[in-house]
Design a protein around this motif. Structure first.
Motif: not given
Length: 392
Positions: A45-52, A218-219, A339-345
């Protein structure tokens, strides 16, 4: 022709949602085959999020170069190839490698499509399109479940979604002439400044506020959705299977709310819709905080979902009016990245805090995030508010 293109865009938003919940649905059947712990899903999930995040930040440059239509087609094709790669993976390392194009494709198409709709269509379409994303996100796990129950395995589920994505790629390629006229106008509007670097974007008045607002949204959404079941089971005392089913009330609230939001935007502008959504979210969180028993918890989740529904699409749709059409792609790119940073962290951070203290902190954490998002939105309005341009 305009309506035909809009139909294609609706299909594209459904396609955006199809892969998003696949990994979570398939992982219980996958991790044993690869001989890795259950927790390793987080690495993928983190790899996908980083690419995104990376592709979102490059969306302005890509869209100016290729146009929204070609970026969308290329991104969906990339995602299709990555999904097929998942289906033929025989090791965890292969999954990690295929996760790179998976994330790169998802970020580009998300930013390009959102900006295109914000530029060319009314706010109601943005709400309904994000509702269609919810439909796709619901259908994806159902397809995976069908493959697993039929004995075909998780590989077949990924393969089937990849074929659907390839079919959409073909449709997008056929629709490219419908995009070109509007792409040309949008590019001409922003050619004077050229692609904006991240430093230049952040320097724009209001950019930091909108980035923090998206991170907060997104958080809040992901923390509320991912930890709802644990909150109901560990703090409210429900059986685990009952809690898992009732946690879906939050997502049902978002999907229904976005369908209704499309009609409300006929009377209310983006700022009013965002404020209404935040107020409803506050009501939902209050219902979770008050000692109203299980009924209050169920209503709180549903109302929180309803409140979240208009915030994300209306914030996106207001971007061209607030920052100008020439800057909107760059701004929406950094918004998606935030948004993706909030989703991941935030969800794992809350999980770590709740594990050390108590799951009872769930509504308090949601309230704290909501308050920060509200402050950032009000600051954004003071900095950027101007008469909204009327759209089709």
């Amino acid at each position: 022709m305009i309506h035909l293109l809009l139909a294609v865009i609706y299909l594209a938003f459904i396609s955006l949602g199809l892969p998003d919940a696949l990994l979570g649905a398939a992982w219980p059947s996958m991790y044993g085959q690869f001989g890795v712990p259950l927790s390793y899903m987080g690495a993928i999930s983190m790899i996908i999020a980083l690419g995104t995040v990376v592709s979102s930040l490059q969306s302005d440059r890509l869209t100016r170069w290729l146009g929204a239509g070609k970026v969308t087609a290329l991104s969906v094709a990339t995602t299709a190839v990555a999904l097929y790669g998942f289906s033929i993976s025989r090791s965890f390392a292969m999954l990690c490698l295929w996760a790179i194009p998976y994330g790169l494709g998802a970020g580009s198409v998300d930013a390009a499509l959102n900006n295109y709709v914000a530029l060319h269509y009314a706010s109601r379409h943005m709400s309904w399109l994000h509702c269609m994303w919810g439909v796709g996100a619901s259908v994806g796990p159902s397809i995976m479940g069908y493959a697993l129950m039929g004995g075909q395995g998780w590989n077949a589920g990924y393969r089937f979604i990849a074929l659907l994505q390839l079919a959409l790629t073909a449709l997008l390629l056929l629709s490219l002439p419908l995009w070109r006229r509007r792409d040309t106008a949008a590019q001409a509007d922003g050619k004077a400044d050229g692609p904006l670097t991240l430093r230049r974007v952040i320097a724009i008045p209001g950019a930091r506020e909108i980035m923090i607002a998206f991170l907060c949204y997104c958080s809040l959404e992901q923390t509320a959705g991912q930890w709802a079941s644990s909150y109901l089971a560990l703090h409210r005392g429900l059986a685990a299977e009952t809690a898992a089913g009732l946690a879906s009330l939050f997502y049902i609230g978002i999907t229904v709310g976005r369908a209704l939001s499309g009609f409300l935007t006929l009377k209310l502008n983006d700022t009013q819709m965002t404020r209404l959504g935040m107020a409803l979210t506050a009501l939902g969180v209050a219902l979770l905080l008050l000692p109203l028993g299980q009924t209050g918890a169920f209503l709180g989740l549903a109302v929180t979902g309803l409140g979240c529904a208009p915030v994300y699409p209306c914030l996106i749709h207001s971007t061209p009016a607030r920052f100008g059409a020439g800057r909107s792609q760059a701004l929406i790119g950094v918004q998606m990245a935030s948004a993706y940073v909030g989703t991941c962290v935030t969800p794992p951070l809350f999980g770590a805090i709740a594990g050390r203290i108590s799951m009872a902190l769930y509504p308090a954490a949601l309230l704290a995030i909501l308050l920060l998002m509200t402050v950032m939105h009000e600051r954004l309005i003071r900095i950027t508010e101007r008469p909204a341009h009327k759209r089709l």
